[in-house]
Design an enzyme around this catalytic site. Sequence first.
Site, PDB file in Angstrom:
ATOM      1  NE  ARG A   1     -36.852 112.981  33.129  1.00 57.17           N
ATOM      2  CZ  ARG A   1     -36.887 113.485  31.904  1.00 57.17           C
ATOM      3  NH1 ARG A   1     -36.136 112.960  30.957  1.00 57.17           N
ATOM      4  NH2 ARG A   1     -37.668 114.506  31.617  1.00 57.17           N
TER       5      ARG A   1
ATOM      6  CG  HIS B   1     -41.219 111.753  31.584  1.00 58.67           C
ATOM      7  ND1 HIS B   1     -41.012 112.249  32.843  1.00 58.67           N
ATOM      8  CD2 HIS B   1     -42.489 111.266  31.578  1.00 58.67           C
ATOM      9  CE1 HIS B   1     -42.094 112.077  33.571  1.00 58.67           C
ATOM     10  NE2 HIS B   1     -43.008 111.483  32.830  1.00 58.67           N
TER      11      HIS B   1
ATOM     12  CE1 TYR C   1     -36.659 116.994  28.429  1.00 58.18           C
ATOM     13  CE2 TYR C   1     -38.003 116.354  26.549  1.00 58.18           C
ATOM     14  CZ  TYR C   1     -37.415 116.044  27.761  1.00 58.18           C
ATOM     15  OH  TYR C   1     -37.572 114.799  28.306  1.00 58.18           O
TER      16      TYR C   1
END
Length: 347
Positions: free
Chosen positions: A246, A250, A260
């Site tokens: 993706r 999120h 991250y």
Amino acid sequence: MFQVLNEDGEIVNKEDMPDLSDGELKELMRRMVYTRVLDQRSIALNRQGRLGFYAPTAGQEASQIASQFALEKDDFILPGYRDVPQLIWHGLPLYQAFLFSKGHYHGNQMPEGVNALSPQIIIGAQYVQAAGVALGMKLRKKKAVAVTYTGDGGTSQGDFYEGINFAGAYNAPAIFFVQNNFFAISVPVEKQTKAKTLAQKAVAAGIEGFQVDGMDPLAMYAITKHARDRAIAGEGPALIEAITYRYGPHTMAGDDPTRYRTKELDTEWEKKDPLVRFRTYLEKKKLWSKEDEDKVIEEAKEDIKEAIKKADGYPKQKVTELIGHMFEELPYNLQEQMKEYKEKESK
């Protein structure tokens, strides 16, 4: 890892090339381009405050759209919250998808003939539901399958194991998708499991497991059709791990993927973009052009404009309506609340 079309738009597995007509190939591309535009516009609408909860989908068009493209109308979809595009192509009107994002109950009401549940917010819960729906289909002797999706993080939930185990034990016609985009929000998959693949978790349930290039629409279509044919024939369920990525956060609820994920990792996966490779393949076959793509983009923008206008103008839900849809027979505490809010709404 099962693959048909590589990142350069070349067929590397002629033996498993799906039997799709030129028209079907173009339609699959149309849906993927449309879905990318929908994602871009939905992010913008969310930032404008016109949508509520939204989970970006860019990068996952092959795993989502090509898998749904292999389904039939009678098949039942049990989606996660990132899987709204599959619902739309399965028949959910676009304005209702926007109402779901806004938290309106009508966004969760599937129209007659659309075999699906509303997107599941509880991680992995749809796996247990899919096993039950699939068993119901088997008992009713329906020639259809129950299909469900989760992310890599969903495989860390107990519901994941319970669902695949139950379906395997009862030989239910279910297809379980894991869209492995390597990060459950910010937790990398290697911190969730010591298993080398997520597909191999199928072994414990006694069902077939496949790891597929989730950026390859032809591979996703082919493996879904294979799993569906087996399930319909009574040969049992399947677990399909789609290796995908993706591009966005999120969800739009404050997640920052730069904390991250590295820029180098993003760049590496952008080279594998499902739209780029499929476009290259179709252009070589003289089946796709810039004019075709521009037409789809404008069509999507116009549809989205009309759908969000309808969603914005839809009657605001009342508290009594929300309570009224919770139970067939309201328990005493909700009966009290219903009475209280009816009195407030009548004033």
